[in-house]
Design a protein around this motif. Structure first.
Motif, mmCIF file in Angstrom:
data_model
loop_
_atom_site.group_PDB
_atom_site.id
_atom_site.type_symbol
_atom_site.label_atom_id
_atom_site.label_comp_id
_atom_site.label_asym_id
_atom_site.label_seq_id
_atom_site.Cartn_x
_atom_site.Cartn_y
_atom_site.Cartn_z
ATOM 1 N N THR A 20 0.869 -1.090 0.398
ATOM 2 C CA THR A 20 -0.270 0.235 -0.061
ATOM 3 C C THR A 20 0.508 1.941 -0.014
ATOM 4 N N TYR A 21 2.183 1.323 0.868
ATOM 5 C CA TYR A 21 3.003 2.096 1.170
ATOM 6 C C TYR A 21 3.772 2.916 0.134
ATOM 7 N N LEU A 22 3.824 1.580 -0.836
ATOM 8 C CA LEU A 22 5.139 1.939 -2.050
ATOM 9 C C LEU A 22 4.346 1.497 -3.687
ATOM 10 N N ALA A 23 2.665 1.485 -3.658
ATOM 11 C CA ALA A 23 1.532 2.061 -4.129
ATOM 12 C C ALA A 23 0.949 3.525 -4.273
ATOM 13 N N LEU A 24 0.649 4.201 -3.095
ATOM 14 C CA LEU A 24 0.483 4.774 -2.751
ATOM 15 C C LEU A 24 1.399 6.352 -3.182
ATOM 16 N N ASN A 25 3.537 6.080 -3.497
ATOM 17 C CA ASN A 25 3.902 7.214 -3.327
ATOM 18 C C ASN A 25 4.133 6.618 -5.222
ATOM 19 N N LEU A 26 4.028 5.512 -5.935
ATOM 20 C CA LEU A 26 4.165 4.936 -6.913
ATOM 21 C C LEU A 26 3.223 5.428 -7.599
ATOM 22 N N ALA A 27 1.840 5.482 -7.734
ATOM 23 C CA ALA A 27 1.435 6.317 -8.007
ATOM 24 C C ALA A 27 0.895 8.052 -7.970
ATOM 25 N N GLY A 28 0.774 8.381 -6.915
ATOM 26 C CA GLY A 28 1.327 9.802 -6.419
ATOM 27 C C GLY A 28 2.063 10.503 -7.426
ATOM 28 N N SER A 29 3.553 10.100 -7.371
ATOM 29 C CA SER A 29 4.446 10.601 -7.650
ATOM 30 C C SER A 29 4.972 10.685 -9.742
ATOM 31 N N ALA A 30 4.021 9.482 -10.009
ATOM 32 C CA ALA A 30 3.763 9.279 -11.683
ATOM 33 C C ALA A 30 3.011 10.311 -12.238
#
Length: 88
Positions: free
Chosen positions: A31-41
């Motif tokens: 969840t943490y990594l997916a939120l960071n990936l989606a938001g930063s992308a």
């Protein structure tokens, strides 16, 4: 519309950070990594469209590192043998 998408990307990154600081999420959780990936992308694409090169660098690297971490967690690949779900 761009502003709404930009805010959504920022909220995703900030939500991950805040939840990790309050120990609701682990920094190596999906969840943490997916939120960071989606938001930063999202933010990287918007920065690229606006030719904001510093933000392209920041958000692009953030997305790449988050994506690599997410792949490692999902595949169970860890070079040092530690459990990917446990904090360091």
């Amino acid at each position: 519309m761009d502003q709404i998408i930009q805010i959504a990307g920022a909220v995703a990154v900030l939500a991950a950070f805040v939840l990790a600081q309050f120990q609701v999420l682990r920094p190596r959780s999906v969840t943490y990594l997916a939120l960071n990936l989606a938001g930063s992308a999202v933010l990287a694409v918007i920065a690229l469209a606006g030719r904001d090169w510093g933000f392209v660098l920041l958000e692009g690297v953030w997305a790449l590192v988050s994506g690599a971490g997410l792949i490692r967690v999902l595949t169970g690949a860890n070079k040092d043998g530690r459990d990917a779900g446990k904090p360091v």
